[in-house]
Design a protein around this motif. Structure first.
Motif, PDB file in Angstrom:
ATOM      1  N   ALA A 252       0.823  -1.204   0.000  1.00 56.03           N
ATOM      2  CA  ALA A 252       0.000   0.000   0.000  1.00 56.03           C
ATOM      3  C   ALA A 252       0.856   1.252   0.000  1.00 56.03           C
ATOM      4  O   ALA A 252       1.885   1.326   0.674  1.00 56.03           O
ATOM      5  N   LEU A 253       0.404   2.250  -0.766  1.00 50.87           N
ATOM      6  CA  LEU A 253       1.023   3.568  -0.795  1.00 50.87           C
ATOM      7  C   LEU A 253      -0.044   4.575  -0.400  1.00 50.87           C
ATOM      8  O   LEU A 253      -1.102   4.657  -1.040  1.00 50.87           O
ATOM      9  N   VAL A 254       0.207   5.333   0.652  1.00 50.17           N
ATOM     10  CA  VAL A 254      -0.804   6.222   1.219  1.00 50.17           C
ATOM     11  C   VAL A 254      -0.291   7.653   1.204  1.00 50.17           C
ATOM     12  O   VAL A 254       0.777   7.950   1.758  1.00 50.17           O
ATOM     13  N   ALA A 255      -1.049   8.546   0.577  1.00 52.69           N
ATOM     14  CA  ALA A 255      -0.739   9.975   0.620  1.00 52.69           C
ATOM     15  C   ALA A 255      -1.395  10.568   1.864  1.00 52.69           C
ATOM     16  O   ALA A 255      -2.608  10.455   2.044  1.00 52.69           O
ATOM     17  N   ASP A 256      -0.588  11.193   2.707  1.00 55.31           N
ATOM     18  CA  ASP A 256      -1.080  11.751   3.975  1.00 55.31           C
ATOM     19  C   ASP A 256      -0.548  13.176   4.136  1.00 55.31           C
ATOM     20  O   ASP A 256       0.337  13.433   4.944  1.00 55.31           O
ATOM     21  N   PRO A 257      -1.092  14.125   3.354  1.00 51.82           N
ATOM     22  CA  PRO A 257      -0.559  15.498   3.396  1.00 51.82           C
ATOM     23  C   PRO A 257      -0.744  16.181   4.735  1.00 51.82           C
ATOM     24  O   PRO A 257       0.001  17.096   5.079  1.00 51.82           O
ATOM     25  N   GLY A 258      -1.731  15.743   5.511  1.00 47.73           N
ATOM     26  CA  GLY A 258      -1.972  16.361   6.805  1.00 47.73           C
ATOM     27  C   GLY A 258      -1.163  15.765   7.942  1.00 47.73           C
ATOM     28  O   GLY A 258      -1.251  16.238   9.078  1.00 47.73           O
ATOM     29  N   GLY A 259      -0.385  14.730   7.678  1.00 47.09           N
ATOM     30  CA  GLY A 259       0.418  14.101   8.722  1.00 47.09           C
ATOM     31  C   GLY A 259      -0.415  13.473   9.820  1.00 47.09           C
ATOM     32  O   GLY A 259      -0.034  13.502  10.995  1.00 47.09           O
ATOM     33  N   THR A 260      -1.535  12.867   9.452  1.00 49.71           N
ATOM     34  CA  THR A 260      -2.443  12.302  10.460  1.00 49.71           C
ATOM     35  C   THR A 260      -2.047  10.895  10.885  1.00 49.71           C
ATOM     36  O   THR A 260      -2.552  10.397  11.891  1.00 49.71           O
ATOM     37  N   LEU A 261      -1.172  10.237  10.135  1.00 48.37           N
ATOM     38  CA  LEU A 261      -0.788   8.860  10.434  1.00 48.37           C
ATOM     39  C   LEU A 261       0.628   8.812  11.001  1.00 48.37           C
ATOM     40  O   LEU A 261       1.470   9.650  10.651  1.00 48.37           O
ATOM     41  N   PRO A 262       0.922   7.828  11.838  1.00 42.76           N
ATOM     42  CA  PRO A 262       2.305   7.668  12.293  1.00 42.76           C
ATOM     43  C   PRO A 262       3.175   7.226  11.125  1.00 42.76           C
ATOM     44  O   PRO A 262       2.704   6.535  10.212  1.00 42.76           O
ATOM     45  N   PRO A 263       4.448   7.609  11.088  1.00 46.48           N
ATOM     46  CA  PRO A 263       5.322   7.222   9.976  1.00 46.48           C
ATOM     47  C   PRO A 263       5.516   5.714   9.928  1.00 46.48           C
ATOM     48  O   PRO A 263       5.415   5.026  10.943  1.00 46.48           O
ATOM     49  N   ALA A 264       5.785   5.233   8.730  1.00 51.50           N
ATOM     50  CA  ALA A 264       6.002   3.794   8.547  1.00 51.50           C
ATOM     51  C   ALA A 264       7.387   3.585   7.961  1.00 51.50           C
ATOM     52  O   ALA A 264       7.567   3.079   6.856  1.00 51.50           O
ATOM     53  N   ALA A 265       8.400   4.006   8.690  1.00 53.44           N
ATOM     54  CA  ALA A 265       9.775   3.926   8.205  1.00 53.44           C
ATOM     55  C   ALA A 265      10.215   2.474   8.067  1.00 53.44           C
ATOM     56  O   ALA A 265       9.898   1.627   8.893  1.00 53.44           O
ATOM     57  N   ASP A 266      10.951   2.194   6.991  1.00 47.99           N
ATOM     58  CA  ASP A 266      11.513   0.860   6.750  1.00 47.99           C
ATOM     59  C   ASP A 266      10.438  -0.225   6.775  1.00 47.99           C
ATOM     60  O   ASP A 266      10.675  -1.341   7.214  1.00 47.99           O
ATOM     61  N   ASP A 267       9.267   0.120   6.315  1.00 46.40           N
ATOM     62  CA  ASP A 267       8.143  -0.812   6.292  1.00 46.40           C
ATOM     63  C   ASP A 267       8.000  -1.343   4.866  1.00 46.40           C
ATOM     64  O   ASP A 267       7.786  -0.563   3.938  1.00 46.40           O
ATOM     65  N   LYS A 268       8.068  -2.636   4.672  1.00 51.94           N
ATOM     66  CA  LYS A 268       8.000  -3.210   3.336  1.00 51.94           C
ATOM     67  C   LYS A 268       6.563  -3.400   2.851  1.00 51.94           C
ATOM     68  O   LYS A 268       6.343  -3.754   1.698  1.00 51.94           O
ATOM     69  N   ASP A 269       5.607  -3.167   3.734  1.00 48.12           N
ATOM     70  CA  ASP A 269       4.203  -3.359   3.374  1.00 48.12           C
ATOM     71  C   ASP A 269       3.466  -2.057   3.120  1.00 48.12           C
ATOM     72  O   ASP A 269       2.486  -2.031   2.373  1.00 48.12           O
ATOM     73  N   LEU A 270       3.904  -0.983   3.742  1.00 48.69           N
ATOM     74  CA  LEU A 270       3.156   0.273   3.727  1.00 48.69           C
ATOM     75  C   LEU A 270       4.117   1.447   3.588  1.00 48.69           C
ATOM     76  O   LEU A 270       5.085   1.559   4.346  1.00 48.69           O
ATOM     77  N   LEU A 271       3.831   2.312   2.616  1.00 49.61           N
ATOM     78  CA  LEU A 271       4.628   3.523   2.412  1.00 49.61           C
ATOM     79  C   LEU A 271       3.714   4.728   2.587  1.00 49.61           C
ATOM     80  O   LEU A 271       2.715   4.870   1.869  1.00 49.61           O
ATOM     81  N   ILE A 272       4.023   5.578   3.571  1.00 50.39           N
ATOM     82  CA  ILE A 272       3.218   6.766   3.852  1.00 50.39           C
ATOM     83  C   ILE A 272       4.074   7.988   3.546  1.00 50.39           C
ATOM     84  O   ILE A 272       5.174   8.135   4.086  1.00 50.39           O
ATOM     85  N   ARG A 273       3.554   8.856   2.690  1.00 48.34           N
ATOM     86  CA  ARG A 273       4.276  10.071   2.320  1.00 48.34           C
ATOM     87  C   ARG A 273       3.293  11.252   2.289  1.00 48.34           C
ATOM     88  O   ARG A 273       2.108  11.066   1.996  1.00 48.34           O
ATOM     89  N   PRO A 274       3.787  12.477   2.557  1.00 45.72           N
ATOM     90  CA  PRO A 274       2.892  13.638   2.424  1.00 45.72           C
ATOM     91  C   PRO A 274       2.358  13.785   0.997  1.00 45.72           C
ATOM     92  O   PRO A 274       1.203  14.148   0.794  1.00 45.72           O
ATOM     93  N   THR A 275       3.202  13.491   0.015  1.00 42.65           N
ATOM     94  CA  THR A 275       2.779  13.512  -1.385  1.00 42.65           C
ATOM     95  C   THR A 275       3.361  12.296  -2.092  1.00 42.65           C
ATOM     96  O   THR A 275       4.399  11.770  -1.691  1.00 42.65           O
TER      97      THR A 275
END
Length: 388
Positions: A252-275
């Motif tokens: 999964a790739l999730v755009a989170d421009p508001g920073g509402t989710l905790p970061p998912a650093a070094d996560d091979k299943d989920l990538l969260i970015r502001p854009t």
């Protein structure tokens, strides 16, 4: 050669479709310029060389996150669209006086472009970045439709031709609809030309970890657009939960421009970015979860990607209805969806073939419509007709 003046609000989703059309006109040797309250935004999207005339006006003000339906529509008009038109009008008039366009190309929500052109006797075309109103979205709500007509009549009295009668959202000369009937359905509005999405190159996504993508799993892109960061926290959290449950087969790739989710650093299943670099990712994903924004929906279907749509407000419920009616996706309730229901919808669009087949049909129709080159040809024809 002719001159075309694009009048746009300071909103990415409204500028992007016009960028490809403007570039095509420029490549054919025509003069092209822009009017927008945010010159930097236009140059970021259309290129540093873009000629942009300044004008007043601000981006969409923050609306309460729980504002929906008629209340959200009234807020949009009273606190953004109508003030924006009043503020932009002097700059549009100044740009016309300096640039001398043959045609004004006015975004459907940049009313100043249409009304100033009307007052000055110039031909104008509508750049319709949503098809929500083509089918009479407010016909069943006569009080809302009447209220909108009254507000536009008052606005015309201030900045347009008081004797004019055309709806500034629909040019009687030419309305460029960046969709096709295969998604939007038929329309009986005159002068509408379905050109399909205008897809053009965007600034490179420097630093995106393309190597992160796992070719052995399906990929899902989640985006609620840049204008809904204030409203998306709970929904994005439910998305993450549903996607985590499917990590054995889904990335999964999730755009989170508001920073509402905790970061998912070094996560091979989920990538969260502001854009996220949406267009190149759409070439690589298998499903999209979004708010049914017109641009995101059309860009996904341009690539034949089925959708799970969760409309929030404004035109989004109408666009979501188009997706469902076309068979290209499933609708869920933004405010009440659970991870279980969202996961079930995702499983359906990922693993049952009907929605993917419908998305593929729309993809074919979109690409056959011609996009920016056909839109540019319609504008050239309008300019030539008006010069006779």
């Amino acid at each position: 050669m002719s001159g075309f003046l694009f009048v746009v609000p300071p909103l990415v989703g409204h500028i992007n479709p016009a960028v490809g059309v403007a570039a095509e006109l420029g490549a054919r040797g025509h003069r092209v310029a822009w009017v927008c309250p945010d010159a930097g935004l236009v140059r970021r999207l259309a290129g540093a060389e873009a000629a942009v005339y300044p004008c007043a006006g601000a981006a969409d003000g923050e609306r309460p996150a729980d504002l929906r339906g008629a209340e959200a529509l009234r807020f949009l008009w009273e606190w953004f669209l109508l003030p924006l038109a009043d503020e932009m009008a002097p700059g549009v008039r100044a740009a016309v006086a300096d640039f001398h366009p043959d045609v004004v190309v006015a975004d459907q929500q940049a009313f100043a472009g249409a009304l100033v052109a009307e007052r000055l006797g110039l031909p104008w075309a509508t750049s319709a970045t949503t098809s929500a109103e083509f089918g009479g979205a407010y016909d069943g709500i006569p009080k809302v439709a009447g209220w909108l007509r009254d507000r536009l009549a008052e606005l015309r009295g201030r900045i347009g031709d008081p004797a004019g009668s055309a709806d500034p959202r629909f040019s009687p000369h030419l309305t460029l609809a960046f969709t096709t009937p295969e998604l939007a359905g038929p329309t009986d509005r005159p002068a509408v030309r379905h050109v399909g999405p205008s897809i053009s190159a965007r600034p490179a996504a420097d630093g995106f970890p393309w190597e992160w993508l796992d070719p052995s799993r399906d990929r899902v892109l989640v985006s609620l657009g840049t204008a809904n960061a204030d409203a998306g926290g709970r929904f994005l959290a439910e998305c993450v939960s549903a996607l985590r449950d499917r990590a054995d087969r889904v990335q999964a790739l999730v755009a989170d421009p508001g920073g509402t989710l905790p970061p998912a650093a070094d996560d091979k299943d989920l990538l969260i970015r502001p854009t996220l670099p949406q267009l190149p990712l759409l070439e690589r994903v298998d499903a999209v979860v979004c708010h049914a924004g017109h641009n995101t929906v059309c860009e996904a279907l341009w690539h034949g990607v089925p959708l799970v749509v969760a409309p929030i407000r404004d035109d989004q419920p109408v666009i979501a209805g188009q997706v469902v009616d076309a068979g290209a996706g499933i609708r869920v309730r933004f405010g009440r969806v659970t991870a279980a229901k969202l996961g079930a919808a995702l499983d359906t669009v990922l693993y049952e073939p009907a929605h993917r087949a419908a998305a593929a049909r729309i993809r074919i129709a979109f690409r056959a419509a011609g996009g920016a080159p056909v839109a540019a040809t319609h504008l050239e024809t309008l300019a030539a007709e008006e010069s006779r």
